[in-house]
Write a protein that holds these residues in place. Structure first.
Motif, PDB file in Angstrom:
ATOM      1  N   ALA A   1     -11.213   0.339   4.103  1.00 16.38           N
ATOM      2  CA  ALA A   1      -9.949   0.379   3.382  1.00 16.38           C
ATOM      3  C   ALA A   1      -9.896   0.494   2.320  1.00 16.38           C
ATOM      4  CB  ALA A   1      -8.572  -0.361   4.218  1.00 16.38           C
ATOM      5  N   LEU A   2     -11.181  -0.785   1.904  1.00 17.29           N
ATOM      6  CA  LEU A   2     -10.578  -1.703   0.695  1.00 17.29           C
ATOM      7  C   LEU A   2     -11.807  -0.430  -0.821  1.00 17.29           C
ATOM      8  CD1 LEU A   2     -11.878  -5.498   1.793  1.00 17.29           C
ATOM      9  CD2 LEU A   2      -9.682  -4.430   1.328  1.00 17.29           C
ATOM     10  N   LEU A   3     -12.860  -0.015  -0.127  1.00 21.83           N
ATOM     11  CA  LEU A   3     -13.696   0.881  -1.338  1.00 21.83           C
ATOM     12  C   LEU A   3     -12.015   1.813  -1.335  1.00 21.83           C
ATOM     13  CD1 LEU A   3     -16.501   1.769  -2.122  1.00 21.83           C
ATOM     14  CD2 LEU A   3     -16.816   3.295   0.549  1.00 21.83           C
ATOM     15  N   TYR A   4     -11.574   2.684  -0.118  1.00 21.81           N
ATOM     16  CA  TYR A   4     -10.622   3.390  -0.599  1.00 21.81           C
ATOM     17  C   TYR A   4     -10.270   3.356  -1.460  1.00 21.81           C
ATOM     18  CZ  TYR A   4      -7.112   6.619   0.252  1.00 21.81           C
ATOM     19  OH  TYR A   4      -6.139   7.257  -0.117  1.00 21.81           O
TER      20      TYR A   4
ATOM     21  N   LEU B   1       4.911  -7.725  -4.902  1.00 16.64           N
ATOM     22  CA  LEU B   1       2.913  -7.753  -4.425  1.00 16.64           C
ATOM     23  C   LEU B   1       1.745  -7.937  -3.270  1.00 16.64           C
ATOM     24  CD1 LEU B   1       2.277 -10.562  -3.778  1.00 16.64           C
ATOM     25  CD2 LEU B   1       3.068 -11.393  -1.671  1.00 16.64           C
ATOM     26  N   PHE B   2       2.391  -6.299  -3.018  1.00 15.07           N
ATOM     27  CA  PHE B   2       1.534  -6.024  -2.069  1.00 15.07           C
ATOM     28  C   PHE B   2       1.348  -3.752  -3.079  1.00 15.07           C
ATOM     29  CE2 PHE B   2       3.189  -8.377   0.838  1.00 15.07           C
ATOM     30  CZ  PHE B   2       1.720  -9.681   1.336  1.00 15.07           C
ATOM     31  N   GLY B   3       2.284  -4.450  -3.911  1.00 13.93           N
ATOM     32  CA  GLY B   3       1.747  -2.635  -4.586  1.00 13.93           C
ATOM     33  C   GLY B   3       2.566  -1.443  -3.583  1.00 13.93           C
TER      34      GLY B   3
ATOM     35  N   TRP C   1     -15.332   1.435 -11.699  1.00 14.07           N
ATOM     36  CA  TRP C   1     -15.192   0.716 -10.749  1.00 14.07           C
ATOM     37  C   TRP C   1     -16.064   1.430  -9.910  1.00 14.07           C
ATOM     38  CZ3 TRP C   1     -16.263  -3.896 -12.122  1.00 14.07           C
ATOM     39  CH2 TRP C   1     -15.546  -4.492 -12.782  1.00 14.07           C
ATOM     40  N   PRO C   2     -15.431   3.051  -9.249  1.00 12.92           N
ATOM     41  CA  PRO C   2     -15.430   3.579  -8.110  1.00 12.92           C
ATOM     42  C   PRO C   2     -16.969   3.886  -7.960  1.00 12.92           C
ATOM     43  CG  PRO C   2     -13.537   4.946  -9.088  1.00 12.92           C
ATOM     44  CD  PRO C   2     -14.370   3.698 -10.285  1.00 12.92           C
ATOM     45  N   THR C   3     -17.392   4.234  -8.853  1.00 11.31           N
ATOM     46  CA  THR C   3     -19.312   4.143  -8.519  1.00 11.31           C
ATOM     47  C   THR C   3     -19.989   3.344  -7.842  1.00 11.31           C
ATOM     48  OG1 THR C   3     -18.824   6.054 -10.048  1.00 11.31           O
ATOM     49  CG2 THR C   3     -21.377   4.817  -9.747  1.00 11.31           C
ATOM     50  N   ALA C   4     -19.239   2.059  -8.425  1.00 18.94           N
ATOM     51  CA  ALA C   4     -19.987   1.284  -8.312  1.00 18.94           C
ATOM     52  C   ALA C   4     -19.576   0.067  -7.113  1.00 18.94           C
ATOM     53  CB  ALA C   4     -19.085  -0.563  -9.206  1.00 18.94           C
TER      54      ALA C   4
ATOM     55  N   TRP D   1      -4.077  -5.166  -6.707  1.00 21.97           N
ATOM     56  CA  TRP D   1      -4.939  -5.497  -7.083  1.00 21.97           C
ATOM     57  C   TRP D   1      -6.798  -5.117  -6.002  1.00 21.97           C
ATOM     58  CZ3 TRP D   1      -1.680  -9.673  -5.382  1.00 21.97           C
ATOM     59  CH2 TRP D   1      -1.147 -10.006  -6.618  1.00 21.97           C
ATOM     60  N   PRO D   2      -7.141  -3.460  -6.538  1.00 23.79           N
ATOM     61  CA  PRO D   2      -8.017  -3.463  -6.045  1.00 23.79           C
ATOM     62  C   PRO D   2      -9.593  -3.771  -5.773  1.00 23.79           C
ATOM     63  CG  PRO D   2      -7.746  -1.660  -7.028  1.00 23.79           C
ATOM     64  CD  PRO D   2      -6.894  -3.232  -7.579  1.00 23.79           C
ATOM     65  N   ILE D   3      -9.864  -4.049  -7.385  1.00 24.70           N
ATOM     66  CA  ILE D   3     -10.967  -5.030  -7.921  1.00 24.70           C
ATOM     67  C   ILE D   3     -11.070  -6.138  -7.086  1.00 24.70           C
ATOM     68  CG2 ILE D   3     -12.377  -5.176  -9.524  1.00 24.70           C
ATOM     69  CD1 ILE D   3     -11.233  -2.922 -11.077  1.00 24.70           C
TER      70      ILE D   3
END
Length: 389
Positions: free
Chosen positions: A111-114, A10-12, A124-127, A65-67
């Motif tokens: 933390a979400l950006l990381y 669930l949390f990876g 996606w990282p650049t965005a 689910w990072p994005i």
């Protein structure tokens, strides 16, 4: 060698869940308390509470689910940014008001950006970095008239801009560093796997090619000799059986290593096995002269390399040297190196090989820090190898 695939979680990752729990325990109570006594309307209290809970919840799911987690977290930060000023327990003075974007839970955005920077692929990282920098700029604009800080105005703006832009850039850079390091580690593993595949291919080629060459040569000889000399059938069949048995033994040992068997395997051949190798080749009808110093000593890896080079060279003599082939194998010490020379003469036949044997010999010699030279001579072929003792 067994490979177990991890099922979906669930949390990876457990560490991500632990981070979410720690951040919620440290940051969320103060943020919720500030919203509870904020003095804004009930819809805004509900919206701010949901935004804070979404931020902390997204930290827990950011690894898997990072994005989507980053998108929801950014939306939560946007709600805090546009919400009206609030009063709260973190006021600098009793009458001051401040934007909810200053609540401690906003740190979850880093933390979400990381997570996006570390666990997604371009663009996606650049965005995500662009969203973070834009959000930092909007935050500074939102707080432009905030003058209740207990420090000088210039120091406050320096602290705020450093925290916003510096934190955003640092979180993104740390994520990219992790992604780059993971890719580099993966490339090293793939390279090691490719090297191991080449090593196994060399071993299989040397074992199978030599043994089959001996077996085919004896079978061809038997087909011609046995009708006129039936008494030699036993000798020829015994030689074929011995060659097949030796190949099976070496292949069993090699496959045992691949299976990671705990059972002991036969030791790899070395210098002491060269006389037996030469005798087997002689039995095929090739005149082979062996010259080596009985006092030669070297490491098992170098000994195996020499054995395989001589084996491949003599196999090529058996297959390609034509009628009445003759070969000479000599091993001498030259300084701190062992020089191996395999020469042959005979009527050459048309080669149908792919050249992989020579490539395999060169790879073996390179692996132990030696050199190899091979090419035609006036009436045959020569293979010359120098390896460290």
């Amino acid at each position: 060698m067994s490979i177990q695939m991890d099922g979906p979680r669930l949390f990876g990752h457990g560490a991500q869940l632990a981070l979410a729990v720690v951040m919620a325990a440290v940051l969320l109570p103060a943020s919720l308390q500030s919203v509870r006594v904020s003095g804004v309307s009930t819809p805004w209290v509900l919206a701010l509470t949901l935004a804070l809970l979404a931020l902390h919840g997204c930290v827990a799911t950011a690894r898997r689910w990072p994005i989507p987690s980053f998108a929801i977290g950014a939306l939560g930060c946007a709600v805090l940014l546009v919400a009206p000023d609030i009063d709260g327990v973190t006021d600098f003075s009793e009458s001051s008001r401040y934007s909810p974007v200053l609540l401690p839970s906003v740190l979850c955005f880093f933390a979400l950006l990381y997570a996006v920077s570390a666990h997604t692929t371009p663009p996606w990282p650049t965005a995500a970095l662009g969203v973070g920098l834009a959000g930092s700029l909007l935050t500074l604009a939102r707080l432009w008239e905030f003058t209740a800080a207990p420090i000088e105005a210039w120091a406050w703006w320096l602290l705020l801009s450093t925290t916003a832009f510096g934190g955003t850039t640092a979180a993104w850079a740390l994520g990219r560093y992790r992604a780059t390091r993971a890719a580099w580690t993966s490339q090293l593993a793939e390279r090691a796997a490719a090297d191991e595949r080449r090593r196994i291919a060399r071993e299989m080629h040397d074992v199978v090619a030599h043994s089959l060459a001996v077996m085919v040569s004896h079978a061809e000889a038997g087909r011609l000799v046995v009708p006129n000399s039936p008494e030699r059938a036993t000798e020829i069949l015994t030689t074929i059986a011995d060659a097949g048995r030796e190949a099976l033994t070496e292949m069993r040992g090699l496959l045992g290593v691949l299976r990671d068997d705990s059972a002991s395997t036969e030791p790899q051949p070395g210098l002491v096995d060269l006389p037996a190798l030469v005798e087997r080749v002689r039995a095929t009808g090739v005149e082979v002269e062996l010259s080596m110093d009985d006092r030669l000593r070297t490491t098992p890896a170098v000994g195996l390399t020499i054995y395989r080079v001589v084996q491949e060279a003599l196999t090529n003599v058996t297959r390609h040297a034509g009628r009445r082939p003759r070969a000479r194998v000599s091993l001498t010490t030259v300084g701190a190196e062992i020089e191996v020379r395999v020469t042959n003469s005979g009527t050459a036949t048309e080669s149908t090989g792919t050249g992989k044997g020579l490539i395999g010999m060169r790879e073996r010699v390179d692996a132990v820090g030696g050199t190899l030279a091979a090419g035609p001579t006036g009436d045959g072929w020569i293979v010359e190898v120098r390896v460290p003792c």
